[in-house]
Scaffold this active site. Structure first.
Site, short mmCIF file in Angstrom:
data_model
loop_
_atom_site.label_atom_id
_atom_site.label_comp_id
_atom_site.label_asym_id
_atom_site.label_seq_id
_atom_site.Cartn_x
_atom_site.Cartn_y
_atom_site.Cartn_z
N HIS A 163 -9.62 -6.45 2.40
CA HIS A 163 -8.40 -5.66 2.09
C HIS A 163 -8.81 -4.25 1.64
O HIS A 163 -8.72 -3.91 0.47
CB HIS A 163 -7.68 -6.42 0.97
CG HIS A 163 -6.31 -5.96 0.60
ND1 HIS A 163 -6.00 -4.64 0.35
CD2 HIS A 163 -5.18 -6.66 0.40
CE1 HIS A 163 -4.71 -4.56 0.01
NE2 HIS A 163 -4.20 -5.77 0.03
N GLU A 267 -6.73 -3.29 6.67
CA GLU A 267 -7.36 -4.56 6.29
C GLU A 267 -7.80 -5.33 7.54
O GLU A 267 -7.01 -5.55 8.45
CB GLU A 267 -6.35 -5.38 5.48
CG GLU A 267 -5.78 -4.57 4.31
CD GLU A 267 -4.62 -5.26 3.61
OE1 GLU A 267 -4.61 -6.50 3.55
OE2 GLU A 267 -3.71 -4.55 3.14
C1 BG6 Z 1 -1.05 -6.10 1.22
C2 BG6 Z 1 0.22 -6.85 1.49
O1 BG6 Z 1 -2.07 -6.60 2.01
O2 BG6 Z 1 -1.41 -6.27 -0.15
C3 BG6 Z 1 1.30 -6.30 0.59
O3 BG6 Z 1 0.57 -6.73 2.86
C4 BG6 Z 1 0.87 -6.40 -0.86
O4 BG6 Z 1 2.51 -7.01 0.81
C5 BG6 Z 1 -0.48 -5.71 -1.03
O5 BG6 Z 1 1.84 -5.80 -1.69
C6 BG6 Z 1 -1.04 -5.77 -2.44
O6 BG6 Z 1 -1.12 -7.08 -2.89
P1 BG6 Z 1 -1.59 -7.39 -4.37
O7 BG6 Z 1 -1.49 -8.88 -4.54
O8 BG6 Z 1 -3.01 -6.91 -4.47
O9 BG6 Z 1 -0.69 -6.62 -5.29
#
Ligand code: BG6
Length: 296
Positions: A163, A267
């Site tokens: 990510h 990602e």
């Molecule tokens: C992204 C998702 O990959 O991660 C989003 O598609 C999400 O929907 C974002 O808000 C952040 O996620 P987190 O759990 O790290 O706040």
């Protein structure tokens, strides 16, 4: 298992690689060589910095991030595994899976042929045995290898994502090329499937898209910083593109209210219909290869 700093330093430190107590007292691995520098937290096997020498930081890290046992770091490269987003059946399970909040075990470090440093970590994330390899060099290469032990009772499915948060000059002046031919799930529009747009991605609002069935390399053209970041991949059929924009940034406690223009996530993933099925004894590797060049 948590490995003490002294043990890690004595066993694995080498020229260009050291172990330190990082933010919040969490253990970090620092890389500084003649070609690149980088940083990784053992919690989450979380890469928090990488840049080839002569370049600005390529990865973005929030100034509002938590650095606390069991809480995800905001920025860098969280590993999402074995599920992506909320858990399908258990609302109390951690978003994006447990990989990003557990302590990983450091396994080894080696110098690479081009003078970078490759490190490997491992963790058991039931029912999977997982290895994460990172090469901090002129390129940042990350490989997540998920295996189902041969003694396991039957097949299992998982989702994964590297990510990656990229630092940009201003999200309103970037474009992402490479996904023009891919269809996507638009999480900002009731998860509707949208057909390939034929155009590069530009940003003027909250954006949360899962491009599926695509092996394409993404190119992030950043006019604010006059640079282009390339994200190549293998073993990954999904690419997620995310920027929270104004209102979601305010809602997230570990994300600064005014930080949204500085970042974008691209990602390298296998999610939803691209989730991976493993039979006992099988493995899958998801790899991201990131590089940066200056442009006029
Ligand atoms: C992204 C998702 O990959 O991660 C989003 O598609 C999400 O929907 C974002 O808000 C952040 O996620 P987190 O759990 O790290 O706040």
């Amino acid at each position: 298992m948590s490995q003490a700093l002294d043990f890690l330093s004595q066993r694995f430190a080498m020229p260009g690689l050291s172990f330190e107590s990082g933010a919040g007292g969490l253990t970090t691995v620092k890389v500084r060589t003649a070609i690149a520098s980088g940083e990784l937290y053992l919690q989450g096997a979380h890469v928090t910095a990488w840049q080839p020498n002569g370049h600005d930081p390529v990865l973005w890290l929030s100034r509002a991030s938590n650095y606390e046992k069991g809480k995800p770091i905001r920025g860098g490269v969280p590993i999402c595994l074995p599920w992506f987003g909320p858990n399908a059946t258990d609302a109390s399970a951690p978003a994006h899976g447990s990989a990003r909040v557990i302590e990983w075990e450091f396994v080894k470090a080696d110098e690479t042929d081009d003078g970078g440093i490759a490190i490997q970590l491992q963790a058991f994330i039931a029912p999977f045995q997982v290895r994460f390899g990172v090469e901090f060099g002129r390129e940042l290469k990350m490989t997540l290898e998920t295996s189902l032990p041969s003694g396991h009772s039957g097949p299992e499915k998982f989702e994964d994502a590297l990510h990656t948060y990229f630092a940009v000059g201003d999200i309103r002046h970037v474009s992402i090329w490479g996904l023009e031919d891919a269809s996507y799930i638009d999480k900002m529009d009731n998860a509707q499937i949208k057909l390939a747009s034929g155009s590069p991605i530009e940003f003027s609002d909250e954006t949360d898209r899962v491009y599926f069935d695509t092996l394409a390399t993404s190119m992030l053209v950043d006019h604010g910083r006059d640079r282009m970041i390339t994200v190549g991949k293998s073993g990954s059929k999904s690419t997620v593109v995310w920027n929270p924009w104004i209102n979601k940034s305010i809602r997230m406690p570990d994300f600064g209210d005014n930080e949204w223009p500085e970042m974008v996530c691209i990602e390298t993933a296998n999610v939803g219909k691209n989730a991976i099925d493993l039979s006992p004894g099988e493995s899958h590797s998801t790899t991201a290869m990131i590089s940066v060049v200056m442009i006029d």
